[in-house]
Design a protein around this motif. Structure first.
Motif, PDB file in Angstrom:
ATOM      1  N   VAL A 175      -5.990   4.855  -2.341  1.00 51.19           N
ATOM      2  CA  VAL A 175      -5.381   3.570  -1.899  1.00 51.19           C
ATOM      3  C   VAL A 175      -6.067   2.816  -0.784  1.00 51.19           C
ATOM      4  CG1 VAL A 175      -3.175   2.205  -1.145  1.00 51.19           C
ATOM      5  CG2 VAL A 175      -2.974   4.060  -2.784  1.00 51.19           C
ATOM      6  N   GLN A 217       3.618   1.465  -1.408  1.00 55.12           N
ATOM      7  CA  GLN A 217       4.495   1.466  -2.669  1.00 55.12           C
ATOM      8  C   GLN A 217       3.416   2.024  -3.502  1.00 55.12           C
ATOM      9  OE1 GLN A 217       5.657  -2.518  -3.155  1.00 55.12           O
ATOM     10  NE2 GLN A 217       7.692  -2.020  -2.807  1.00 55.12           N
ATOM     11  N   GLN A 218       2.034   1.832  -3.421  1.00 53.52           N
ATOM     12  CA  GLN A 218       0.899   2.442  -4.254  1.00 53.52           C
ATOM     13  C   GLN A 218       0.847   4.009  -4.114  1.00 53.52           C
ATOM     14  OE1 GLN A 218      -2.644   0.161  -3.530  1.00 53.52           O
ATOM     15  NE2 GLN A 218      -1.713  -1.842  -4.398  1.00 53.52           N
ATOM     16  N   LEU A 227       0.785  -1.241   0.149  1.00 53.17           N
ATOM     17  CA  LEU A 227       0.080   0.079  -0.043  1.00 53.17           C
ATOM     18  C   LEU A 227       0.592   1.326   0.002  1.00 53.17           C
ATOM     19  CD1 LEU A 227      -2.736  -0.937   2.569  1.00 53.17           C
ATOM     20  CD2 LEU A 227      -2.929  -1.229   0.054  1.00 53.17           C
ATOM     21  N   LYS A 278       1.582   6.782  -6.959  1.00 57.54           N
ATOM     22  CA  LYS A 278       0.656   8.063  -7.239  1.00 57.54           C
ATOM     23  C   LYS A 278       1.102   9.153  -6.833  1.00 57.54           C
ATOM     24  CE  LYS A 278      -3.888   5.286  -6.298  1.00 57.54           C
ATOM     25  NZ  LYS A 278      -4.577   5.651  -7.723  1.00 57.54           N
TER      26      LYS A 278
END
Length: 319
Positions: A308, A289-290, A287, A294
């Motif tokens: 996320v 990394q997401q 999460l 973004k």
């Protein structure tokens, strides 16, 4: 992770001096429920949710906000409020009603050493926070955001395939450790379980977190401090040295809530506790990394965190 990482408690053993707090909107006050209907008392009191600064803390806080809203609560988010002393003081004062905290940080607040048993540590903080602060710890998650020692895959092979701290223990006198100052107390505490602390290394190099990895890559060190939710460890070609004897205290997150707000809103545990089993270390890394991707693409951190967190809860059937 790089976005304000380490504002969580494993990362700061702090003196909890009273820090001036921004006056936040009052929590738990009654608000008008409709326009001229004559019914001014809501069925559920508004809840103010805080968090610390880093993306992991904001993700947890955002998930709490979304789950409470789904359960019908009016929620006032105060995410990215500050570091541990500020957020904990806000909770005690009633400026916020709940926030995600970590068991290892709870022990630091209490001035209590870890029992090197996650369940015992959780019981310790849960009992003591209730007695001392009238604050309840809800269910802890398996996610562990704590300290670790890492080395590169190449260096591991040079050391004979070392993958655990037990295997490392007989070799530390030949090695240089790269670490920030904040990790030293935790590494020294390994002496009780593994027989070595920082003084047993050939030398110790004090560097910023990211520079520790560079030091190992360049051969200036063989081992470096790392954090268990740092997704860049594997992408940089490093490995976590397994803490096979539980020498490090573990840092498991849980919502901590003022007892007063639980009395007015007793449904909070039922809204938040189902999240705990789904929060693993690997999930946290993914999460974060997401959020990072973004943000790199141009989104603000709060917007990335919201997107996320929402997508994750939907994927688990919680939203």
């Amino acid at each position: 992770m790089t976005l304000l990482k380490r504002s969580l408690g494993a990362k700061f053993v702090v003196l909890f001096t009273l820090i001036p707090i921004l006056i936040l909107s009052a929590c738990g006050s009654s608000t008008t429920g409709g326009s001229g209907s004559g019914t001014s008392t809501p069925t559920k009191a508004p809840i103010t949710v805080g968090s610390k600064l880093d993306p992991e803390a904001q993700l947890l806080g955002e998930m709490y906000v979304l789950l409470l809203q789904k359960a019908g609560y009016t929620v006032n988010p105060k995410l990215a409020l500050g570091m541990t002393p500020t957020v904990f003081a806000a909770l005690k004062s009633g400026a916020i009603d709940l926030y995600p905290e970590f068991t290892g940080t709870g022990l630091n607040i209490l001035g209590v050493k870890s029992a090197n048993n996650p369940d015992t540590d959780y019981t310790t903080v849960k009992t003591a926070f209730e007695q001392q602060f009238h604050i309840t710890w809800l269910d802890q998650a398996p996610l562990n955001d704590g300290y670790a020692l890492c080395t590169s895959q190449a260096e591991s092979q040079k050391l004979g395939g070392v993958t655990t701290l037990s295997q490392l223990s007989s070799k530390v006198s030949q090695l240089t450790l790269a670490t920030q100052s904040d990790g030293v107390p935790f590494f020294d505490a390994l002496k009780a379980t593994y027989g070595f602390g920082t003084s047993n290394f050939k030398s110790v190099t004090k560097v910023d977190y990211a520079l520790g990895f560079a030091a190992v890559k360049s051969g200036q060190a063989q081992v470096t401090e790392c954090y268990t939710t740092d997704g860049s460890v594997t992408t940089q070609g490093f490995i976590f040295l397994t803490d096979d004897k539980n020498g490090f205290p573990q840092f498991h997150p849980a919502p901590i809530v003022r007892d007063q707000i639980l009395q007015s809103d007793p449904g909070i545990p039922a809204a938040l506790n189902p999240l705990a089993p789904d929060l693993t270390t690997d999930v946290s890394i993914m999460l974060q990394q997401q959020v990072s991707m973004k943000h790199t693409a141009g989104e603000s951190i709060p917007q990335a965190v919201k997107e996320v967190a929402t997508a994750f809860l939907q994927s688990k059937g919680l939203l």
